[in-house]
Scaffold this active site. Sequence first.
Site, PDB file in Angstrom:
ATOM      1  CG  ASP A 118      -2.187   0.840   0.960  1.00 14.11           C
ATOM      2  OD1 ASP A 118      -3.246   0.566   1.546  1.00 14.11           O
ATOM      3  OD2 ASP A 118      -2.086   1.780   0.138  1.00 14.11           O
ATOM      4  CD1 TRP A 119       1.497   6.947   0.116  1.00 10.08           C
ATOM      5  CD2 TRP A 119       0.558   6.787  -1.904  1.00 10.08           C
ATOM      6  NE1 TRP A 119       1.851   8.045  -0.601  1.00 10.08           N
ATOM      7  CE2 TRP A 119       1.302   7.979  -1.851  1.00 10.08           C
ATOM      8  CE3 TRP A 119      -0.107   6.481  -3.094  1.00 10.08           C
ATOM      9  CZ2 TRP A 119       1.388   8.858  -2.938  1.00 10.08           C
ATOM     10  CZ3 TRP A 119      -0.024   7.348  -4.165  1.00 10.08           C
ATOM     11  CH2 TRP A 119       0.715   8.514  -4.084  1.00 10.08           C
TER      12      TRP A 119
END
Length: 720
Positions: free
Chosen positions: A247-248
């Site tokens: 994820d980011w």
Amino acid sequence: MLGKMTLDEKLGQLVQLDASWGHPPDYLGERIRAGHVGSVLNNADVHIVNELQRIAVEHSRLGIPLLVGRDVIHGFKTVLPIPLGQAAAWNPLLVEVGARHAAIEASGVGINWTFAPMVDITRDPRWGRIAESFGEDPYLAECLGAAMVRGFQTDNPSEATAIAACAKHFVGYGAAEAGRDYAATNIPENELRNVHLRPFRAAVDAGVLTLMTSFSDIDGVPATANDYLLRDVLRDEWGFDGLVVSDWESVQQLKTHGLTHDDAGSAREAITAGVDMEMAGECYWHHLPQLIEQGTVDIARIDDAVRNILRAKFRLGLFERPFTDAPPCEPATIAERQAVALRLAQQSCVLLKNEKATLPLNTDQLSRIAVLGPLADAPYQQMGTWVFDGDRELSVTPLQWLRKLCQGSVEIDYQRVLEHSRSRERGGFDAALAAAKNADAVLLFLGEESILSGEAHSRADINLPGAQVQLVTHLREAGKPVIAVILAGRPLTLTNMIDDVDAVLYCWHPGSLGGPAIAELVLGHATPSGKLPVSFPKMVGQIPIYYNQKNTGKPPTAETIAHIDTLDSHAPQTSLGMSAYHLDAGFTPLFPFGFGLSYSTVEYHDLVLSSQHLAADETLIAQASITNTGDCDIDEVAQLYVRDVAASVTRPVRELKGFERVHVPAGHTITVQFTLTPNDLGFYGRRNQWVTEAGEYHIWIGGDSQAQLSSAFRVDEAAR
Ligand code: GLC
């Protein structure tokens, strides 16, 4: 391809960079030209996307095309209901069609990868991301997650309008402590396997090309470094051969979690655990060369990650067709897409209360409707969270459509009353009361602005925000029928207003066509058919509250009620009922999973089983009849629940094992049939081995998770 790649070119494939600011080719062009970028995200301008692809394909040494990612979560320009709303439609085919249209729109601007479906299971409406989920049930999430995968990817992902789907957030994100986003999760492996992992397995079995790891810490090992889940389970047990993206910046966050001392350690942990691509971070790029040089990271692992990424690109046909020359959407396609958005919005609305058949409003008998509240005419808010590309111009509000449908017949007296859902300004209350007094009925549009749910937007108090409850109370004085139409990104606690309104239609955030969907339902041009994909607590202190809970050793009974206000303060210690309940809330939700009313009543009867015994190689058929005892044709979602009465690990008191949306004409009786095989009854038992155990099973068929029509059968022998 792999054999031709330099180390830098290999590491470049593991890099996904943000292309959302500035003019991306200017700041990304050189890196792409050098072959040091495998994917970009967050650019939906087809000209820029094509320019980036051209640099990658025509100006880099190996010409490897880019994966172009975007959060196409519930529609693209035409916004569908939030996923929690789509789940309330209990209609996998329609969810698949909705995803298909979203993919057609998104691929038209060069996007070839969406970060959806989100298949996190959650039992906590405080969590803002419940809006993006399919709710509390693994079976419903399995069906809808697989449907979205099919819709995005089709059965031929190399087809021009197919985009790669991404099952996220692997895994357990929805169990964040206190419903606080990003908080730690502690999930016993047995629950992880029997609840949270199931919809991811279903997505993998449906052919999902990619998975995304969760931000969260799972039992002390953050998902982005969890080699047991990413290797032993995902790769070795399930045979997944697709791409895993972080994820980011969740690789970098491993240090923040306290798992590593520095970015090099984070890069080592994530790549070794099995994260192929790093979203928006640079730990891999900056530290893997040295880690490989030191022998800390094996080049074989890098090759494995590059293979997974290249495989996704090959499967998407990007080498053959890297550029997007999609013609502008044909008007017919746009009309079809809006028809899908309307049907999905309509089927997602759940009628929670309808005293004295207040709904549908009969315009022949009305001369004026007061349309009140902050969400009657809020085109942006009704789209919900995660609408980066939602076109506000395409959004039609309830007020707009009510005016259209009532034009020339019924007067619409509209007042916003509150500027937004959190407003505490009561200056408009008296005028609203006057409008209500002067009308034949009140449509009161309440709820949450879209910003109050979604990522990082959890709430500790899930009442209607601001002064909305006070407005409901204030309008009681008008003595007119009040219909509350609620638009929200989560279940809200409605106990403090539910008795002051005659009807409640719960519409989630219904998307671009929410206005026509709602207007046609309240005026009887369509009938409500939605069913809750998540339990509605009476009060926030009951959370987590969900239907498929364990029985405990001291379960409450139907007689167990909230009696804190009437109990004798000298009551003997053990006289108040020694069972699992709250003195001030009892143990039941305000509305249970699977619940939803319509404009007619139905009766379930004559549940018949093909046999009272189910042998290892047999299929059990369960059939029931549904009679529409009212005078309005309706659609009903019939649900099948099963309980494994005694097993080697305790099993839920009920589990959804089937559902079917059926049309039941007024006064008619239809039958529904469900099939069960021994494997449908399987679960992870002691030592987390998959098993179906012999013994007694109860079965229910009905219109919600508290269905009473029941029967029983036995499984004669265990099956593995
Ligand atoms: C966000 C979300 C994830 C999303 C990604 C890209 O932080 O957690 O669901 O797909 O970043 O926007």
